[in-house]
Write an enzyme that holds these catalytic residues in place. Structure first.
Site, PDB file in Angstrom:
ATOM      1  N   HIS A 105       2.137  -0.889  -0.970  1.00 36.55           N
ATOM      2  CA  HIS A 105       3.104   0.002  -1.645  1.00 36.55           C
ATOM      3  C   HIS A 105       4.539  -0.154  -1.141  1.00 36.55           C
ATOM      4  CE1 HIS A 105      -0.139   1.630  -3.784  1.00 36.55           C
ATOM      5  NE2 HIS A 105      -0.382   2.756  -3.120  1.00 36.55           N
ATOM      6  N   HIS A 179       3.140   7.445  -8.846  1.00 31.87           N
ATOM      7  CA  HIS A 179       1.869   7.688  -8.168  1.00 31.87           C
ATOM      8  C   HIS A 179       1.434   9.150  -8.259  1.00 31.87           C
ATOM      9  CE1 HIS A 179      -1.227   7.187  -5.168  1.00 31.87           C
ATOM     10  NE2 HIS A 179      -0.921   5.928  -5.007  1.00 31.87           N
ATOM     11  N   GLU A 313      -2.057   4.711 -12.225  1.00 31.62           N
ATOM     12  CA  GLU A 313      -0.829   3.992 -11.864  1.00 31.62           C
ATOM     13  C   GLU A 313      -0.647   2.749 -12.737  1.00 31.62           C
ATOM     14  OE1 GLU A 313      -1.195   3.253  -7.564  1.00 31.62           O
ATOM     15  OE2 GLU A 313      -2.671   4.854  -7.603  1.00 31.62           O
TER      16      GLU A 313
END
Ligand code: FUC
Length: 348
Positions: A105, A179, A313
């Protein structure tokens, strides 16, 4: 249509602002300049009762200390990059390995922890915010000075559209997503086990023990990952399937979408009567049933535990730069990265 701004808190002596957007039907949502985080979305249940349907906190401190990306933008690259390394034009780049030996991420203190600039957008039938951030060359090891925009637009049809765009002065990688953890029960009254998911997807990515894609596409047919006709999440989560067990007894997998902009992702909760339709121009969606959401903290009064929210996502495939059969998330000089996802909040 209304949009108001107020101070939310401080982050490293920078002021974090919150924005409340409301349409003419009472649909309300809040977001903040820290990580472009969506802190709340209030929609009516079958009896018209407005309740919050996303996991979030009420202070900057809680987001910084506890949040597993609640509501935030994720980038430069969502998902994992194997060993945090990749090659571009013969040059090897090494990014921080912030999850085991992999890069996750965008690395530590990434886009979700930055205070973004924000500009209000106000039109007759829509309100929104244009968030922007300058990611400097070398930030978390990525090449290129990258200007990123994330624009949130709410309209009078109870639709939220998030549009991402970016440009760079040197070839780099980019793969952004939001997210948010959805829980349609309202104020996290129940977990998501009885939520029903429907996906226009025939294939998903096999993951290895470190949750990295092996490169193999698996058919959803005759597997717990088959959501083509829609089914309750507990039918998948409680399965003995190896891939379900591998990611902590749940789903944490990228699904390849067979269609775009045609109700390709639908989440429903019979008990509340709420329904969320997601449409995107992205090739895939990572479905995450918050299998790791355990910890010694509470979320607006509810003890953190597995299956309290589901993340949908929309994004490019994880580790695409290292997987020869995946479309790489490369952004070159003179190109514009642009993608959008619309969330339609309605009722069954
Ligand atoms: C890792 C990812 C999940 C989610 C979580 C916060 O476990 O695999 O998809 O992003 O972090």
């Amino acid at each position: 249509m209304k949009i108001t701004q107020e101070k939310f808190g401080e982050c490293n002596s920078e002021t974090v602002y919150s924005y409340q957007m409301e349409n003419d039907h009472g649909f309300k949502m809040n977001c903040i300049t820290l990580g472009c985080i969506i802190t709340s979305i209030e929609t009516p249940d079958k009896n018209g009762k407005y309740e919050n349907i996303v996991l979030g906190f009420d202070t900057v401190e809680d987001y910084l200390e506890y949040s597993p990306y609640f509501g935030s933008i994720v980038g430069r690259v969502a998902g994992r990059i194997k060993k945090g390394t990749f090659e571009l034009d013969g040059e090897t780049y090494n990014l921080p390995q912030n999850e085991n030996t992999n890069h996750l991420h965008g690395g530590p203190n990434s886009f979700d922890k930055k205070v973004w600039n924000a500009k209000k957008i106000e039109n007759e039938n829509e309100v929104g915010i244009q968030f922007s951030y300058e990611s400097k060359d070398g930030e978390n090891g990525y090449p290129g000075n990258v200007t990123v925009y994330a624009t949130y637009i709410l309209n009078n049809e109870n639709e939220l559209t998030i549009t991402y765009s970016a440009t760079t002065d040197k070839k780099t990688l980019i793969n952004l997503t939001n997210h948010t953890y959805f829980n349609l029960s309202g104020n996290t009254k129940r977990d998501i086990m009885a939520h029903k998911l429907k996906l226009k997807s025939n294939e998903y990515l096999e993951l290895d023990d470190l949750f990295l894609p092996t490169g193999k596409l698996l058919s959803v047919k005759n597997s717990p990952f088959d959501f083509v006709d829609g089914k309750k999440l507990n039918e998948a989560i409680l399965s003995e399937d190896d891939q379900i067990k591998k990611v902590g007894q749940g789903i944490d997998h990228p699904f390849l979408l067979t269609e775009n902009h045609n109700e390709e992702i639908v989440l429903e909760d019979d008990e509340s009567g709420r329904k969320l339709i997601i449409e995107t121009d992205e090739e895939s969606v990572v479905v995450y049933t918050s299998n790791m959401l355990e910890g010694d903290f509470s979320i607006r009064g509810v003890q953190a535990e597995k299956y309290l929210g589901i993340c949908l996502e929309t994004q490019g495939l994880p580790d695409s730069i290292n997987q020869p059969t995946f479309k790489p998330c490369i952004l070159d000089v003179g190109e514009e990265y642009k993608t959008s996802t619309t969330y339609k909040f309605t009722r069954i």
